[in-house]
Design a protein around this motif. Structure first.
Motif, PDB file in Angstrom:
ATOM      1  N   VAL A   1       0.851  -1.207   0.000  1.00 62.73           N
ATOM      2  CA  VAL A   1       0.000   0.000   0.000  1.00 62.73           C
ATOM      3  C   VAL A   1       0.881   1.250   0.000  1.00 62.73           C
ATOM      4  O   VAL A   1       0.599   2.237  -0.676  1.00 62.73           O
ATOM      5  CB  VAL A   1      -0.966  -0.021   1.207  1.00 62.73           C
TER       6      VAL A   1
ATOM      7  N   GLY B   1      -8.862  -1.444   6.992  1.00 61.95           N
ATOM      8  CA  GLY B   1     -10.245  -1.329   6.508  1.00 61.95           C
ATOM      9  C   GLY B   1     -11.003  -0.138   7.025  1.00 61.95           C
ATOM     10  O   GLY B   1     -12.228  -0.196   7.174  1.00 61.95           O
ATOM     11  N   ASN B   2     -10.301   0.999   7.279  1.00 61.36           N
ATOM     12  CA  ASN B   2     -10.996   2.220   7.724  1.00 61.36           C
ATOM     13  C   ASN B   2     -11.713   2.839   6.500  1.00 61.36           C
ATOM     14  O   ASN B   2     -11.115   3.493   5.648  1.00 61.36           O
ATOM     15  CB  ASN B   2      -9.985   3.202   8.299  1.00 61.36           C
ATOM     16  N   ALA B   3     -13.033   2.578   6.432  1.00 61.43           N
ATOM     17  CA  ALA B   3     -13.822   2.969   5.256  1.00 61.43           C
ATOM     18  C   ALA B   3     -13.812   4.492   5.032  1.00 61.43           C
ATOM     19  O   ALA B   3     -13.665   4.984   3.903  1.00 61.43           O
ATOM     20  CB  ALA B   3     -15.257   2.470   5.401  1.00 61.43           C
TER      21      ALA B   3
ATOM     22  N   GLU C   1      -4.181   2.441   8.055  1.00 63.62           N
ATOM     23  CA  GLU C   1      -5.635   2.647   8.070  1.00 63.62           C
ATOM     24  C   GLU C   1      -6.292   1.912   6.904  1.00 63.62           C
ATOM     25  O   GLU C   1      -7.382   1.346   7.042  1.00 63.62           O
ATOM     26  CB  GLU C   1      -5.980   4.140   7.976  1.00 63.62           C
ATOM     27  N   ILE C   2      -5.634   1.898   5.779  1.00 60.54           N
ATOM     28  CA  ILE C   2      -6.224   1.234   4.606  1.00 60.54           C
ATOM     29  C   ILE C   2      -6.209  -0.282   4.797  1.00 60.54           C
ATOM     30  O   ILE C   2      -7.195  -0.971   4.563  1.00 60.54           O
ATOM     31  CB  ILE C   2      -5.467   1.635   3.325  1.00 60.54           C
TER      32      ILE C   2
ATOM     33  N   MET D   1      -9.544   9.196   0.685  1.00 60.71           N
ATOM     34  CA  MET D   1      -8.390   9.109  -0.203  1.00 60.71           C
ATOM     35  C   MET D   1      -8.843   8.953  -1.662  1.00 60.71           C
ATOM     36  O   MET D   1      -8.283   9.605  -2.575  1.00 60.71           O
ATOM     37  CB  MET D   1      -7.514   7.922   0.208  1.00 60.71           C
ATOM     38  N   ILE D   2      -9.849   8.101  -1.873  1.00 62.07           N
ATOM     39  CA  ILE D   2     -10.345   7.883  -3.244  1.00 62.07           C
ATOM     40  C   ILE D   2     -10.864   9.192  -3.836  1.00 62.07           C
ATOM     41  O   ILE D   2     -10.604   9.540  -4.987  1.00 62.07           O
ATOM     42  CB  ILE D   2     -11.430   6.778  -3.241  1.00 62.07           C
TER      43      ILE D   2
ATOM     44  N   THR E   1     -10.454   5.616   3.745  1.00 62.50           N
ATOM     45  CA  THR E   1     -10.226   5.082   2.385  1.00 62.50           C
ATOM     46  C   THR E   1     -11.052   5.850   1.359  1.00 62.50           C
ATOM     47  O   THR E   1     -10.553   6.217   0.284  1.00 62.50           O
ATOM     48  CB  THR E   1     -10.558   3.582   2.334  1.00 62.50           C
TER      49      THR E   1
ATOM     50  N   ILE F   1      -3.682  10.134   6.370  1.00 65.14           N
ATOM     51  CA  ILE F   1      -3.997   8.745   6.013  1.00 65.14           C
ATOM     52  C   ILE F   1      -2.701   8.007   5.737  1.00 65.14           C
ATOM     53  O   ILE F   1      -1.782   8.553   5.114  1.00 65.14           O
ATOM     54  CB  ILE F   1      -4.948   8.681   4.806  1.00 65.14           C
TER      55      ILE F   1
END
Length: 805
Positions: A25, A50-52, A46-47, A58-59, A55, A42
């Motif tokens: 990652v 699974g920190n929704a 965290e990714i 970031m997206i 994530t 971030i």
């Protein structure tokens, strides 16, 4: 994410452990960071864990960077730029009002409007209803997926079912439309460039057509007018010549002034057109054969040469005909007098029943010899007079009568030699009477003729001379009256002797036909003619005084107008050299100056009216002024032309400055340098002056001076104008379209093909410009040609003069 450019990522680690996942990652995050995406708060942990929320954030950041960030409209931020783009594209749709990326899209019409604007064939927009949002949204999403390759990211029900749709979701989806239509955006940019280039060409062609039309009309007018001005065939009467003079006045006052303006406007249009062509990187305009500015100037010079002596010729002809009429009238008067004399003096046929003695009859013949022949004087017989035939016939008749009279007198004398000498004393008195009566009668005849003589004078001095001569004649009248009484006394003495000697005289005095009644009648006629002559001379004196008033009136006005025109010409010369302030200031000043010149026109009109009065009075000279109307007319025309040309020069400098980004300071520096070396203030530099001017501005022009001269003086006139000078000084800063740029723009519209079709041109360009291209593009001849293919490359190079249209 179509704009993201994927370069090589490091190879991922194959392990399944948490540490391997974190390392992988981090490799992705480092790559994203290298693309300029700032990820705040971030990390890989965290990714992996699974920190929704983290994530998704970031997206969104990645979407913002790669799908939206590079959308820039008028240098605004990405979001504002995208919104502005949407507003522009949907502006024509009255039921769409895009103000944000949430509720403005709920009814689905904005999505449909975006598609319809770029691909109208995919959407039947008029059938959509504002109150059916689900149908509208589904229609747009399905068309986008099927025809535009935009994946269906949203559900219609989710948008309609929420009070405020998700802004980021809508924005992301709309950015896909932006990128889908980016090709169309390129086409729009290309079309705009082509439209701009074609608009310049169309305007230039319009100016060229105007020039050709104006030049043709002007040359045709010159061609028609010159033969009229060169026609110097005199007319037979003063009235006909005066009509020609009136026609010439109309030409000078009514017909020529608009043509002077046309010629000036033609030169201005030509100079402006050449400036615009230079500024838009186009070749210079070359008029049709025979329609160059130099051709028009040559024609105009020929016109003015033909015009130059025309008015003078007309006035001289009128003067000649006036003298001819005067001579003819003088002849008629003399002819009438002598015809009457001849009719009254033809002697009767010889009679031997005459009671006179031979010496008396012989003396009568001698007395007759003292009677002069006809004083017909100078006749117009041999002049080119329209009534010459009648004059000659009458002249011949008088001469024939006189010859016949002489012949009869001769016969009478032969007969008289045979008669006896009678009545000596009375005869001597009769003879004395005859000897004195004949010259006195001649004197009266001559006086009557002189008193009735016509005269032509042109100055006060001439009429005063005639008045002086007339006064001198009047002073001789008392002596003449005494001579008349003495002659009549001789006649009375003869009568007294005859009566006292009871001699019955056979008739009147045999030595003369001049009876006392004739003497008294003619003396009475002389007495009547004297006051008439007084009146005629005083009338002419009044006329000459009026003429002198006209001369002084014209000269006082001409002596003001002439120097005023000269001063204005000199002032324009100074203004065009000094050129203080900005170009706009100069233009404003010059136009104000032009208005002051035009406002002076009534002074010219007044002078024209005074000039016409002078011509109508047949005044041919004016010692009170050196200015003729012709000089003032020419000066006025030159003044109007010069101010118009000076204004046009400044307008062209403004065009050049604006097109080439020259600052006011640079322009003033160029002007100061140019004026410094323009020693004769002629508005142009010779080669050596130009070279010195370049050196003063820091240019080393020696090495390529000949090449530079060919650029600034393409016609090899040996002179460099200020316009050519600033064109040269600013040539390197030019930012104009080129043939290559236009070819590239056509290539975009043609979808990268080497040719374009009429259908594509009509779809991408405004109608008039599309038809302009279609009419002028040659068929494309390449191996990949299709029916109807057009060659946009040769067309583009022709626009810039690199080939022929």
């Amino acid at each position: 994410m179509g704009n993201c450019v994927y370069s090589r990522l490091p190879k991922p680690e194959r392990g399944k452990m948490r540490v391997h996942k974190i390392n992988n990652v981090n490799k992705a995050l480092d790559f994203i960071a290298s693309k300029g995406v700032k990820l705040v708060s971030i990390g890989a942990e965290e990714i992996v864990d699974g920190n929704a929320k983290m994530t998704l954030g970031m997206i969104w950041t990645i979407i913002l960077r790669f799908a939206i960030q590079d959308i820039s409209v008028e240098e605004t931020s990405a979001k504002e730029g995208l919104l502005l783009w949407c507003q522009r594209k949907t502006a024509p749709y009255k039921n769409v009002n895009v103000q944000n990326f949430h509720i403005s899209w709920k009814d689905g019409l904005a999505f449909n409007a975006l598609i319809h604007r770029h691909r109208p064939e995919l959407i039947e927009y008029d059938k959509l209803r504002k109150d059916d949002p689900v149908t509208n949204l589904n229609n747009a999403f399905e068309v986008a997926e099927k025809y535009l390759d935009i994946p269906k990211m949203l559900d219609a029900e989710d948008i309609v079912g929420t009070l405020r749709p998700d802004e980021k979701a809508i924005m992301t989806y709309v950015s896909c439309f932006y990128h889908a239509f980016s090709g169309a955006q390129k086409a729009e940019t290309a079309a705009n460039r082509i439209c701009k280039v074609l608009a310049v060409n169309q305007e230039n062609e319009h100016l060229m057509e105007d020039y050709e039309r104006l030049a043709s009309d002007l040359l045709e007018w010159i061609r028609r007018t010159i033969p009229w001005l060169e026609d110097r065939v005199p007319q037979k009467t003063i009235q006909e010549m005066q009509q020609k003079l009136e026609d010439f006045r109309d030409y000078r006052r009514v017909h020529k002034p608009p043509k002077v303006q046309e010629k000036c406007q033609l030169e201005i249009n030509f100079n402006t057109l050449q400036t615009k062509l230079r500024l838009s990187n186009r070749p210079a305009f070359m008029p049709s054969e025979g329609k160059m500015v130099s051709d028009i100037n040559n024609g105009w010079q020929h016109l003015e040469q033909a015009e130059k002596g025309y008015e003078e010729w007309l006035l001289n002809e009128i003067r000649r005909l006036e003298r001819l009429d005067h001579l003819a009238e003088k002849f008629r008067q003399k002819a009438s007098i002598h015809e009457a004399w001849t009719d009254g003096t033809v002697p009767p046929a010889p009679s031997f029943r005459c009671t006179h003695t031979l010496p008396a009859l012989l003396a009568q013949d001698v007395a007759f010899q003292h009677v002069p022949g006809p004083r017909v004087g100078l006749t117009p017989c041999e002049l080119d007079y329209y009534d010459s035939h009648n004059v000659n016939t009458r002249c011949q008749k008088i001469c024939d009568q006189w010859d016949a009279l002489g012949s009869l007198t001769h016969s009478r004398r032969e007969a008289l030699e045979k008669t006896e000498k009678q009545l000596e004393t009375i005869d001597q008195l009769h003879l004395e009477y005859a000897k004195r009566a004949a010259p006195f009668n001649n004197w009266m005849e001559s006086a009557m003729e002189d008193l009735q003589d016509m005269f032509i004078v042109h100055t006060i001095e001439e009429i005063e001379g005639l008045i002086s001569a007339h006064d001198q004649f009047k002073s001789t009248l008392p002596d003449a009256d005494r001579e008349r009484e003495a002659i009549l006394a001789i006649h009375k003495e003869a009568q007294r002797i005859a009566e006292s000697n009871h001699i019955k005289l056979s008739g009147s005095n045999p030595y003369t036909t001049v009876t006392p009644q004739i003497i008294n009648s003619k003396w009475e006629k002389v007495q009547q003619l004297v006051p008439k002559r007084d009146h005629a001379l005083l009338e002419e004196q009044s006329k000459q005084q009026s003429n002198e008033h006209l001369r002084r009136q014209f000269s006082s006005q001409a002596n003001v107008v002439g120097p005023w025109i000269q001063n204005k010409m000199e002032e324009i010369g100074r203004i065009s050299i000094e050129m203080n302030g900005t170009l706009e200031d100069q233009l404003s000043h010059l136009k104000q100056y032009e208005r002051s010149i035009v406002d002076y026109k009534p002074n010219l009109d007044l002078l024209e009216q005074q000039h016409q009065l002078i011509q109508e009075a047949l005044i041919f000279d004016n010692k009170h002024t050196n200015y003729t109307m012709e000089h003032i007319r020419v000066g006025w025309e030159q003044l109007l032309t010069t101010i118009a040309r000076t204004i046009n020069e400044v307008e062209n400098q403004i065009l050049t400055r604006d097109a080439k980004g020259i600052s006011q300071e640079q322009m003033q520096e160029f002007r100061a340098s140019f004026n410094h070396f323009d020693k004769d203030h002629g508005g142009a530099l010779g080669p050596e002056e130009f070279k010195a001017c370049l050196i003063s501005l820091g240019y080393d022009g020696d090495a390529e001076f000949n090449r530079i001269m060919s650029v600034v003086d393409p016609n090899h006139s040996g002179l460099v104008t200020f316009q050519a000078f600033i064109d040269f000084m600013s040539r390197e800063t030019t930012d104009t379209d080129t043939a290559d740029q236009v070819i590239a723009s056509f290539k975009v519209l043609a979808g990268d093909k080497n040719f374009i079709t009429a259908e594509e041109l009509r779809r991408e360009l405004p109608p008039d410009q599309a038809e302009y291209c279609i009419a002028r593009m040659a068929p494309y001849q390449g191996p990949d040609a299709i029916p109807g293919a057009l060659d946009y490359k040769s067309f583009s190079t022709a626009l810039y003069g690199e080939s022929d249209l």
